[in-house]
Enzyme design. Structure first.
Site, PDB file in Angstrom:
ATOM      1  CG  HIS A   1      39.980  23.253  25.579  1.00 20.40           C
ATOM      2  ND1 HIS A   1      41.172  23.017  26.227  1.00 20.40           N
ATOM      3  CD2 HIS A   1      39.347  22.047  25.564  1.00 20.40           C
ATOM      4  CE1 HIS A   1      41.255  21.747  26.574  1.00 20.40           C
ATOM      5  NE2 HIS A   1      40.151  21.132  26.179  1.00 20.40           N
ATOM      6  CD  GLU A   2      35.707  21.237  24.639  1.00 17.25           C
ATOM      7  OE1 GLU A   2      35.827  20.252  23.878  1.00 17.25           O
ATOM      8  OE2 GLU A   2      36.010  21.192  25.845  1.00 17.25           O
TER       9      GLU A   2
ATOM     10  CG  HIS B   1      39.312  18.708  21.773  1.00 19.81           C
ATOM     11  ND1 HIS B   1      40.371  17.863  21.999  1.00 19.81           N
ATOM     12  CD2 HIS B   1      39.023  19.259  22.985  1.00 19.81           C
ATOM     13  CE1 HIS B   1      40.711  17.907  23.275  1.00 19.81           C
ATOM     14  NE2 HIS B   1      39.908  18.747  23.894  1.00 19.81           N
TER      15      HIS B   1
ATOM     16  CG  ASP C   1      41.383  17.261  26.755  1.00 20.69           C
ATOM     17  OD1 ASP C   1      41.250  18.413  26.311  1.00 20.69           O
ATOM     18  OD2 ASP C   1      40.427  16.493  26.975  1.00 20.69           O
TER      19      ASP C   1
END
Length: 902
Positions: free
Chosen positions: A155-156, A159, A166
């Site tokens: 998930h990170e 980014h 998000d």
């Protein structure tokens, strides 16, 4: 092909795919060069490295599946701090450092701050700065709250690497859908769950259905979406990667374009997968064939070492012009005396058409060690320019002192052209050294920046600004992550002092700094008179300032011990009219106290006009943002033209998120091609500047799950008390260099309004008040976020896709009375939507464009929603029965509070 040219082409292509500092590159579907660095303040713990390895190994498999077989992690470097015990398996780092790491492991600044997050403040698709995990996150199994650590890492990583955002919104967890139902902010809408309020008072906890808020007509503020533990939805990783079924990103087919989340705001409602698949990584990474799973990643363990720096300084004949030799020596002396950290190994090389090793590496432990090097700064300029000879001598000074060039730093300063500079590119690449370059004047070799780019070094340009060389040297500080070691600039000013006139000023010295504090003055003709007074009234005069021993027209005062906190005042005069500079540097007051910091950089180091450049400045204390500061950028073009820009943290224009401590502005005021320098000044605004105690855009804290018909709640997130959300900040000053950037294809000057349109409005809000719709937004400018737009074009529709896909054919709002304000101002406008039949429950969507006198039009703004609801009872009826049914399902469920984390 010439070997050096081949190396150059490879490195140039590699750099085009990376951020300013990251070493990550994609090779045959595998990510290589990923650096995970542990902060020096983290105590040694035998469990930490195995946990990191397990997380990355787990993440690699999940990433491979989520990317549809395109990418995985091939090799990872884990950098441990110098404070940890040595082990045989620890290797020496090359160009890896804490400051350039893709992932940092560091304690939170505040208690209860273990939420993972990515420092990300660029535009859609821009790469982030770093991922931050805390040791506690890595060592505690919070599976119910975040999901497996490997999934959190992916998930990170999305980014950091692909610039997506998000798909949740903790500030707006619910919204009104176009179907007139209240929906949780999420992607995809196939993720099911229940909406509840959980209240605990004096040990008694009650869970109930959410009620409607009479003002917003949405759910009350404490309402929370509780997901079902068992799902069929496969997306999305940017919403809840913790759900077992979630193994993919939202695509065009299942993307929720209505949700009021940052992904929709920043990426024009594009799905995360749409952004990811158009990234540079995916252009060269077709799905792997014939393999079920990628090989597990390999790990290298590295240990930070003592800093090794060698100055390589130009003393060729052209350095005699415009006091360049003296200015270089002033800056180099300041660097050696005030900036370089104790225990560092430092050497000195000078060069013209040949090179001379003035000092082999000396370990800096006292002031006498500095003086051994400063005594050898060049006193005369003569000869030609051979940069390669200087670099080779620098490497020799390092290796002859039994140190490796790999990971060592070279500070290279030159003002001259050198046609032979390319001949040593291959040797530089092999050396593993990090080369920081300082181009002095407009004639410095054009290939100079390539040396910085190919080695991960910093790049600077200095010309007319008298302080620019000192600012550049002051920026080249430790990259170990130990902030208490870094020298900080509190002041950097130049004054044109007339004979007999007094110049008065102040320097606030805040309580986070005060050790190793220096006041330095330089002059052009004759040493001035100076009076300096500390906050308690103690005075220092000219005789207290120690003259340099090299006749380079500088003097310094070192404040004994720890300097007094408060406002220092100074007065300067002289018998001769001349230019005088004042520089103040200091270090942290205590190793355990995080100092206030400012850093700055441009969005690109190289720009082709008319590309949009953005100035970024980050103001923080530890990992916490400083809000409400006065932040100003000074940008100087190659031939001396200066532009001053006030930077904003208002969530508009170039700024991604309001009040996150990242101050930004578009830069468009180009004056010709060549090098530009960036300098940023930060000042506290009395009663306005404050420290935010909440980190924005962190991983979603999962409140609980619905399991087998029962609501099982996780422990509530430890809340920061309302009165402790922000803390006041005392007066402070910071000055920092943002390095240099190069521009090509730009006109000497001109009307950029014929090239750049107004910036996109990103914060449009709409609300029905009576029969009128009230709009608010931040004004864009004539040229992006500068100046004043010519007019606004406002349109509305009952269908958001009309505005998104066919804005020009949506219903036009009469806004002829609306005169745009200066960029950055708050705009308000109200109108009565007479072309629609206004009934209870009607939803109207509004968007806005701005144009300038050259008829260049901005992008369509974010789409705002206004819902007409007359009363709570009527609104429930108007919204249909679905919401009541969804809200009340809790009464058929059992609620369990899960106090023990699995």
């Amino acid at each position: 092909m010439v070997p050096g040219l081949q190396v150059l082409l490879f490195l140039t292509l590699h750099l085009l795919q990376n951020t300013e500092s990251s070493m990550v590159h994609l090779n045959s579907n595998g990510y290589e060069g990923v650096v995970i660095a542990i902060n020096p303040s983290v105590p040694e713990d035998e469990r930490l490295i195995p946990s990191i390895k397990e997380m990355v190994t787990q993440a690699s498999t999940y990433l491979f599946e989520a990317s549809q077989g395109r990418v995985y992690f091939r090799n990872i470097s884990i950098l441990v701090p110098m404070t940890w015990k040595s082990k045989p398996e620890y290797l020496m780092p090359k160009r890896e450092s804490y400051d350039k790491a893709d992932v940092i492991v560091a304690d939170p600044h505040l208690q209860h701050g273990d939420d993972p997050y990515t420092l990300q403040y660029g535009q859609c698709g821009d790469r982030g700065q770093y991922i931050h995990f805390t040791p506690n996150f890595l060592l505690t199994d919070n599976l119910r709250i975040y999901g497996p650590r490997g999934r959190v890492f992916v998930h990170e990583w999305a980014h950091l690497r692909w610039g997506v955002f998000d798909e949740y919104n903790v500030d707006q967890p619910f919204y009104m859908s176009r179907k007139n139902t209240i929906e949780a902010t999420r992607c995809s809408t196939r993720i099911t769950g229940t909406n509840v309020v959980h209240n605990c008072e004096r040990g008694n906890c009650v869970t109930r259905a959410c009620r409607r808020d009479s003002k917003t007509r949405l759910y009350e503020p404490k309402c929370t979406f509780i997901p079902d533990k068992i799902q069929t939805a496969g997306a999305s990783i940017m919403f809840m990667q913790n759900l077992n079924s979630v193994v993919e990103f939202c695509t065009e087919k299942n993307h929720n374009a209505e949700a009021p989340n940052l992904q929709n705001k920043m990426c024009n409602r594009r799905s995360t997968w749409d952004v990811i698949k158009t990234s540079a990584d995916f252009q060269n990474a077709p799905p792997m064939r014939g393999t079920e799973a990628p090989p597990p990643p390999t790990f290298s363990l590295l240990k930070s070492r003592r800093r090794v720096v060698c100055l390589v300084l130009d003393k060729s004949g052209s350095m005699d012009k415009e006091d360049r030799l003296i200015r270089m020596n002033q800056a180099a002396e300041l660097y050696l005396t005030q900036i370089v950290e104790k225990e560092s190994m430092v050497g000195l090389v000078t060069f013209d058409s040949a090179a001379h090793i003035q000092n082999y590496l000396i370990k800096i432990t006292s002031s006498s060690d500095y003086q051994k090097i400063t005594a050898n700064l060049p006193q005369q300029a003569s000869g030609g320019t051979s940069i390669c000879h200087g670099l080779q001598a620098g490497f020799q000074a390092i290796t002859s002192s039994d140190q490796s060039t790999s990971g060592s730093e070279i500070v290279l300063l030159t003002d001259g052209e050198d046609n032979g500079i390319r001949s040593c590119f291959e040797a530089v690449s092999r050396s593993g050294a990090i080369i920081h370059t300082i181009a002095l004047g407009p004639s410095a070799a054009r290939e100079l920046e390539t040396l910085s780019d190919m080695t991960g070094g910093l790049r600077f340009y200095a010309n007319k600004d008298l302080n620019s060389l000192i600012d550049a040297f002051s920026r080249i500080s430790s990259t170990s992550g130990s902030v208490s070691q870094q020298a900080l600039q509190l002041e950097s000013k130049a004054f044109d002092v007339r004979a007999g006139a007094w110049i008065n000023g102040t320097v606030p010295l805040d309580s986070t700094v005060g050790n190793d504090t220096f006041f330095v003055i330089t002059w052009m003709v004759k040493k001035p008179e100076i009076i300096l007074q500390d906050p308690k009234g103690k005075k220092y005069t000219t005789s207290d300032f120690q003259d340099d021993k090299l006749n380079i027209r500088s003097a310094r005062l070192q404040i004994p011990g720890t300097a007094e906190t408060g406002t220092w005042t100074y007065s300067i005069t002289g018998t001769k009219s001349q230019l005088i500079t004042m520089t103040v540097t200091t270090r942290a007051r205590s190793p355990t106290m995080e100092p206030l910091l400012a850093t700055a950089h441009m969005s690109q180091s190289t720009a082709q006009y008319p590309s949009r450049m953005i100035v970024y400045a980050r103001v923080s204390q530890g990992f916490l943002p400083v809000l409400g500061a006065n932040v100003t950028a000074l940008i100087e073009a190659e031939h001396g033209h200066q532009v001053t820009l006030e930077l904003w943290d208002n969530g508009a224009g170039a700024d991604t998120v309001k009040n996150d401590g990242i101050y930004t502005r578009y830069f468009t005021d180009y004056h010709g091609n060549g090098r530009y320098s960036l300098k940023v000044r930060v000042q506290a605004q009395r009663n306005k500047t404050r420290l935010s105690l909440r980190q924005k855009n962190k991983s979603l804290y999962i409140p609980g799950y619905v399991e087998n018909g029962k609501i099982v709640l996780n422990p509530p997130r430890p809340d920061v008390q309302e009165e402790a959300i922000e803390a006041t900040v005392e007066d402070f000053n910071r000055v920092t260099s943002g390095g240099s950037f190069t521009v090509s294809g730009a006109p000497p000057d001109g009307d950029h309004a014929r090239v750049f349109p107004p910036s996109k409005v990103t914060d449009l809000e709409a609300e029905f008040i009576g029969d009128y719709i009230h709009l608010t937004w931040t004004a864009p400018g004539k040229v992006l976020d500068n100046g004043r737009a010519h007019r606004y074009i406002i349109r509305m529709s009952q269908h958001p896709l009309d505005l998104q896909e066919d804005f020009n054919n949506a219903t036009l709002v009469n806004a002829s009375s609306l005169i745009p304000k200066e960029a950055g101002s708050k705009e308000t406008f109200k109108f009565k939507p007479e072309t629609f039949k206004i009934a209870n429950g009607i939803q109207l969507y509004i968007a806005i464009q701005a144009d300038n006198e050259a008829s260049l039009t901005s992008e369509v703004s974010n789409i705002a929603q206004a819902v007409k609801l007359t009363s709570l009872e009527d609104s429930i009826s108007a919204l249909g029965d679905d919401i009541s049914a969804i809200s009340m399902t809790i009464w058929g469920l059992t609620v369990i509070f899960n106090s023990i984390l699995n």
